[in-house]
Motif scaffolding. Structure first.
Motif, mmCIF file in Angstrom:
data_model
loop_
_atom_site.group_PDB
_atom_site.id
_atom_site.type_symbol
_atom_site.label_atom_id
_atom_site.label_comp_id
_atom_site.label_asym_id
_atom_site.label_seq_id
_atom_site.Cartn_x
_atom_site.Cartn_y
_atom_site.Cartn_z
ATOM 1 N N ASN A 575 -36.408 -40.804 -38.090
ATOM 2 C CA ASN A 575 -37.414 -41.813 -37.785
ATOM 3 C C ASN A 575 -38.565 -41.853 -38.800
ATOM 4 N N VAL A 576 -38.982 -40.680 -39.277
ATOM 5 C CA VAL A 576 -40.120 -40.661 -40.198
ATOM 6 C C VAL A 576 -39.671 -40.167 -41.555
ATOM 7 N N ASN A 577 -40.479 -40.420 -42.560
ATOM 8 C CA ASN A 577 -40.091 -39.975 -43.902
ATOM 9 C C ASN A 577 -40.681 -38.638 -44.299
ATOM 10 N N SER A 578 -41.887 -38.366 -43.803
ATOM 11 C CA SER A 578 -42.460 -37.068 -44.148
ATOM 12 C C SER A 578 -43.189 -36.462 -42.962
ATOM 13 N N MET A 579 -43.215 -35.136 -42.926
ATOM 14 C CA MET A 579 -43.873 -34.413 -41.833
ATOM 15 C C MET A 579 -44.533 -33.179 -42.404
ATOM 16 N N THR A 580 -45.675 -32.822 -41.819
ATOM 17 C CA THR A 580 -46.306 -31.577 -42.259
ATOM 18 C C THR A 580 -45.722 -30.436 -41.455
ATOM 19 N N TYR A 581 -45.981 -29.237 -41.963
ATOM 20 C CA TYR A 581 -45.509 -28.044 -41.274
ATOM 21 C C TYR A 581 -46.031 -28.003 -39.841
ATOM 22 N N LYS A 582 -47.331 -28.304 -39.740
ATOM 23 C CA LYS A 582 -47.969 -28.236 -38.426
ATOM 24 C C LYS A 582 -47.300 -29.184 -37.440
ATOM 25 N N GLU A 583 -47.006 -30.389 -37.946
ATOM 26 C CA GLU A 583 -46.390 -31.390 -37.065
ATOM 27 C C GLU A 583 -45.029 -30.880 -36.565
ATOM 28 N N ILE A 584 -44.282 -30.349 -37.487
ATOM 29 C CA ILE A 584 -42.956 -29.858 -37.086
ATOM 30 C C ILE A 584 -43.099 -28.764 -36.044
ATOM 31 N N GLU A 585 -44.032 -27.848 -36.311
ATOM 32 C CA GLU A 585 -44.197 -26.724 -35.397
ATOM 33 C C GLU A 585 -44.554 -27.221 -34.005
ATOM 34 N N GLN A 586 -45.445 -28.167 -33.972
ATOM 35 C CA GLN A 586 -45.868 -28.687 -32.663
ATOM 36 C C GLN A 586 -44.733 -29.391 -31.949
ATOM 37 N N ALA A 587 -43.986 -30.186 -32.718
ATOM 38 C CA ALA A 587 -42.951 -31.002 -32.082
ATOM 39 C C ALA A 587 -41.792 -30.145 -31.576
ATOM 40 N N THR A 588 -41.453 -29.129 -32.340
ATOM 41 C CA THR A 588 -40.252 -28.370 -31.961
ATOM 42 C C THR A 588 -40.543 -27.129 -31.140
ATOM 43 N N GLU A 589 -41.719 -26.552 -31.351
ATOM 44 C CA GLU A 589 -42.064 -25.272 -30.711
ATOM 45 C C GLU A 589 -41.120 -24.143 -31.101
ATOM 46 N N ILE A 590 -40.605 -24.252 -32.283
ATOM 47 C CA ILE A 590 -39.790 -23.138 -32.791
ATOM 48 C C ILE A 590 -40.729 -22.015 -33.188
ATOM 49 N N PRO A 591 -40.395 -20.760 -32.851
ATOM 50 C CA PRO A 591 -41.264 -19.631 -33.231
ATOM 51 C C PRO A 591 -41.512 -19.634 -34.733
ATOM 52 N N ALA A 592 -42.700 -19.277 -35.114
ATOM 53 C CA ALA A 592 -43.138 -19.435 -36.499
ATOM 54 C C ALA A 592 -42.199 -18.775 -37.498
ATOM 55 N N LEU A 593 -41.786 -17.556 -37.183
ATOM 56 C CA LEU A 593 -40.951 -16.836 -38.127
ATOM 57 C C LEU A 593 -39.642 -17.572 -38.376
ATOM 58 N N ASP A 594 -39.024 -18.015 -37.256
ATOM 59 C CA ASP A 594 -37.749 -18.718 -37.379
ATOM 60 C C ASP A 594 -37.938 -20.059 -38.063
ATOM 61 N N LEU A 595 -39.034 -20.707 -37.762
ATOM 62 C CA LEU A 595 -39.281 -22.014 -38.344
ATOM 63 C C LEU A 595 -39.395 -21.909 -39.853
ATOM 64 N N LYS A 596 -40.130 -20.918 -40.304
ATOM 65 C CA LYS A 596 -40.292 -20.729 -41.745
ATOM 66 C C LYS A 596 -38.950 -20.490 -42.392
ATOM 67 N N ARG A 597 -38.171 -19.682 -41.737
ATOM 68 C CA ARG A 597 -36.865 -19.365 -42.286
ATOM 69 C C ARG A 597 -35.994 -20.614 -42.363
ATOM 70 N N SER A 598 -36.051 -21.414 -41.297
ATOM 71 C CA SER A 598 -35.251 -22.634 -41.258
ATOM 72 C C SER A 598 -35.661 -23.597 -42.358
ATOM 73 N N LEU A 599 -36.969 -23.783 -42.473
ATOM 74 C CA LEU A 599 -37.454 -24.724 -43.476
ATOM 75 C C LEU A 599 -37.104 -24.253 -44.880
ATOM 76 N N GLN A 600 -37.161 -22.957 -45.034
ATOM 77 C CA GLN A 600 -36.819 -22.391 -46.330
ATOM 78 C C GLN A 600 -35.376 -22.745 -46.685
ATOM 79 N N SER A 601 -34.500 -22.588 -45.705
ATOM 80 C CA SER A 601 -33.092 -22.850 -45.994
ATOM 81 C C SER A 601 -32.833 -24.345 -46.213
ATOM 82 N N LEU A 602 -33.689 -25.192 -45.641
ATOM 83 C CA LEU A 602 -33.472 -26.641 -45.799
ATOM 84 C C LEU A 602 -34.079 -27.162 -47.092
#
Lengths: 734, 98
Positions: A575-602
């Protein structure tokens, strides 16, 4: 005329026949004496046996036995003295031959004399306690010839010289040698031992003392052993050729003492060629030689075993504690297995499978494997690696051998429960991501663990397999229902229902699933609960995977295989073209450590970066902005974007696991204490500790301090009480 | 019968008894005489002269040899000895070590 009759009668000469010619005895003896001379002169043919026998018979019968016997001693002595002087006169090398020739003649003559004097041997000799003729002849030969001073010394010198020359590589007349030693043995074993064997052994001792000294100065260990073995075989061969078989143990004992026992330590510790060197270089032949030689001397094998053990422990300790080598767990375990294979081979080929060496090997491995607390984890990782990819395309037997080897290492572990913990984690990951190469191999290992540690150890592991199977059935049922109900474009869902308790507990952090997914999940939940009432389903979003079909800028289509977390993130970019880290964290509620790891791999992995990150850098920070990467290209249609897979645990994770293990041990220790006290009723502290240790040995090595704490806790809960008189004794209550 | 298989025993009076070698070997003395090495005449010619044993006794001795060969192992059959020659026969038996 049967024997019994004969004994009843005693044949006496007729009284009236006694008065015969007084010269009779003289005359008769003269005939015999001359005959004996003839016999010694090889002139016996023409003599009448009957006549001589009759003469001797009559002399004995007419009470001239004494005269006959004394005459015989005289005549024999005379002849032997003559022989001694001819032997003595023999020159140098001919001496032995002369001696041998005379001996053979004497023997032959003696035989004939004994035959014609048989009647005397039969009646006179036993009645008057005389020495029988043959023995008498040997004794006289011994005294007048072999022990005649001039001959005795010369004989011994000649014999020892011959042996010495043979040891130095000369060829000697073994036949003659055998005849002479045979003669000494015929004269009585004490003659052989006194006159030959004893000095022979002394000479050998001196010879080998010198030789071994010389060898040890100039040879390396392997060569020395080769030489010692050759010497030993030579002596054994020598005995078989011309010595009394009984001498073998004596002479080998001399060689063993001089060549092996007195240089044992020096040999084993020899620099650059000693035992350790042989072990390192796999010198099977030398090792085998060392084994068989050292086995002969007392304490020899013990020494070899001790040196091997300490070497093994030292190298093992280096192996398991070298931080450089701990980087790759698979290689670490492989190195352990290689080491074990190496020593197994040495023990089977060189040490003929000696049980005591096997035990030494096992205890050494047990010692150093447990020096590293991470061994259980690494072994499990090794299995994980093998079952994920290592065993692909390998025959069933080879799989079995690898698994058997792993089990062997497992046996050495003291903390088997730690292994179980890790194994469970790794198994769970394998099962859930269907990464296991072979179901058979998985089950085979479970069976092995079961036989090793019992049902309790593997029941949960087996439960995991059952869960997988029932999940499959459930999914079939669910899919049937879903495809019947509506064929709309909803995502396909695959659920594995895991029984809590069987599977390693994971932090149950739930993330917000995209709406599309959530709908299907709800459907499944309804379906599942309709067939299984009274159960609770929770979603383990941290363990799932998803396949996404994505279309990129130039219209190229790819199928992305990602984790559930990644899926959640990527769905936003529909739906959107860009998102900040904060936005993603809020929307998904993925734990910070896992989220960082996921984003890193993407975003940060080259070739798999379906997202772009601003600013570009390796690490994720909280102010980053993520943009959908339109320009993403890949050679493959399917792209797998994996989060960092099961690797060695990080330090905090390790601590966590350790703590979990410690926590799990508490009830086990308590259960053991209660079991013991229930049967014993009363027991003192030290005995409880040792019994508990014994009971739990197959799983882990409990710490006495922990046991003490558990006892205290049990006292608090009134399972036990302290004895009123003796504080060290506990009683079981209930 | 081959000559090697027989032995000639000659009595004091010159009577010759030719008997099987195996029978003669019943006597230890004869056995020695016939086997001893060193070339005594007895072994060479296969005949033994007994200047002190009469024909009558030697005959009885030969009979005994055969009797012994046949019955020595177990079976109880009497060997008849006339009383008047008993003593002389005993002497001969002692001499022959039978």
């Amino acid at each position: 005329m049967s024997t019994s009759k004969k004994k009843a009668f005693r044949i006496e000469p007729f009284k009236h026949k006694v008065e015969i010619d007084p010269k009779y005895a003289e005359r008769t003896w003269k005939v015999l004496d001359e005959a004996i001379c003839e016999i010694y002169n090889h002139n016996a043919s023409g003599l009448s046996f009957e006549e001589l026998y009759r003469n001797a018979y009559n002399m004995v019968l007419h009470k001239y036995g004494d005269k006959l016997y004394m005459g015989l001693v005289d005549t024999l002595s005379r002849h032997l003295k003559n022989m001694a002087s001819t032997i003595e006169a023999a020159q140098g090398g001919l001496f032995l031959e002369e001696l041998n020739r005379n001996w053979l003649e004497h023997n032959k003559a003696l035989q004939m004399i004994r035959d014609i004097l048989m009647y005397m041997d039969r009646t006179y000799v036993p009645n008057y306690n005389k020495t029988p003729v043959h023995e008498l002849g040997l004794n006289l030969w011994r005294d007048y010839v072999v022990r005649y001073p001039k001959i005795k010394a010369r004989l011994l010198d000649t014999l020892l010289d011959l042996v010495y020359r043979e040891r130095s590589g000369e060829v000697i007349n073994r036949g003659l040698m055998r005849n002479i030693t045979k003669m000494l043995m015929d004269l009585g074993i004490d003659v052989y031992q006194e006159d030959f064997e004893k000095p022979f052994l002394e000479a050998a001792s001196g010879f080998y003392k010198l030789e071994s000294q010389e060898f040890i100065e100039c040879c390396d260990c392997g060569d020395y052993l080769k030489k010692a073995e050759r010497r030993l075989n030579e002596e054994i061969e020598r005995v078989s050729h011309y010595l009394d078989p009984k001498s073998e143990t004596k002479i080998t004992a001399v060689v063993e003492r001089e060549m092996i026992a007195s240089h044992m330590n020096r040999l084993v510790e020899m620099e650059n060629s000693g035992l350790v060197h042989m072990l390192i270089d796999d010198r099977y032949e030398d090792l085998g030689r060392m084994y068989s030689l050292f086995k002969r001397v007392s304490g020899g094998l013990g020494l070899v075993r001790d040196v091997m053990t300490s070497h093994l422990r030292e190298t093992g300790r280096q192996l398991v504690t070298d931080p450089e080598k701990l980087k790759d767990p698979v290689e670490f375990v492989q190195r352990l297995l290689d080491e074990k294979d190496k020593y197994d081979k040495i023990i089977t080929t060189a040490f003929i499978n000696d049980k005591t060496f096997q035990n030494a090997l096992n205890s050494s491995f047990e010692y150093f494997i447990n020096l590293n607390p991470r061994s259980p984890e690494f072994i499990s990782l090794f299995v994980d690696d093998k079952l994920r990819k290592g065993l692909k395309g390998v025959s069933e037997e080879d799989v079995e051998t690898v698994l058997d080897k792993v089990m062997m290492l497992f046996r050495y572990l003291q903390e088997k429960d730690v292994f179980e913990k890790y194994y469970k984690q790794h198994l769970a990951k394998r099962l859930l991501s269907s990464k296991s190469v072979s179901d058979d191999a998985e089950r085979s290992l479970i069976v092995k663990l079961k036989t090793e540690c019992g049902y309790q150890f593997t029941s949960k592991l087996e439960g995991m397999f059952t869960d997988m199977k029932t999940s499959k059935d459930t999914m079939q049922g669910f899919n049937a229902v879903v495809s019947n109900a509506d064929s709309s474009e909803s995502p396909t869902l695959s659920v594995q229902v895991l029984t809590t308790g069987y599977w390693p507990t994971q932090s149950g952090a739930v993330c917000n699933l995209p709406a599309e997914i959530l709908a299907v999940c709800e459907k499944f939940k309804t379906y599942y609960l309709s067939t299984h009432t009274g159960r609770r389903l929770t979603w383990q979003t941290n363990m799932g995977t998803a396949d996404l079909k994505a279309t990129f800028g130039k219209g190229q289509k790819h199928e992305l295989n990602v984790s559930t977390y990644n899926m959640c993130i990527l769905m936003f970019f529909n739906n959107v073209n860009s998102m900040t880290y904060k936005e993603i964290e809020q929307a998904t509620e993925i734990p910070a450590l896992d989220l960082k790891r996921s984003l890193q791999s993407l975003a940060c992995v080259k070739g798999k970066n379906v997202l772009r990150k601003e600013p570009m850098s390796k690490d994720i920070s909280e102010d980053d902005v993520f943009v959908f990467n339109d320009k993403f290209t890949s050679k493959f249609y399917k792209v797998k974007i994996g989060t960092v897979a099961a690797q060695k645990e990080t330090e905090p994770e390790k601590q966590e696991t350790r703590q979990k293990v410690e926590e799990d041990r508490k009830p086990q220790i308590e259960a053991a204490i209660v079991r013991i006290m229930k049967s014993r009723r009363v027991l003192d502290h030290n005995n409880i500790v040792s019994e508990v240790t014994k009971q739990l040995q197959s799983r882990f090595l409990p710490n006495p301090a922990v046991i003490k704490k558990r006892i205290e806790s049990l006292i608090e809960r009134e399972f036990l009480e302290r004895d009123k008189n003796d504080r060290k004794v506990y009683r079981y209550l209930a | 019968m081959r000559k090697e298989d027989t032995v000639k025993l000659i009595s004091a009076e010159g009577f010759e008894f030719v008997i099987d070698r195996s029978a003669a070997l019943v006597s230890n003395t004869l056995k020695n005489m016939l086997t001893s090495s060193g070339g005594f005449t007895e072994r060479e010619f296969g005949e033994v002269r007994f200047p002190e044993i009469s024909t009558r006794i030697l005959e009885k001795v030969c009979q005994y040899f055969y009797w012994s060969l046949q019955y020595s192992s177990g079976k109880e059959v009497d060997f008849p000895i006339e009383p008047e020659i008993t003593l002389e026969l005993m002497m001969a038996a002692n001499y022959l070590h039978t």
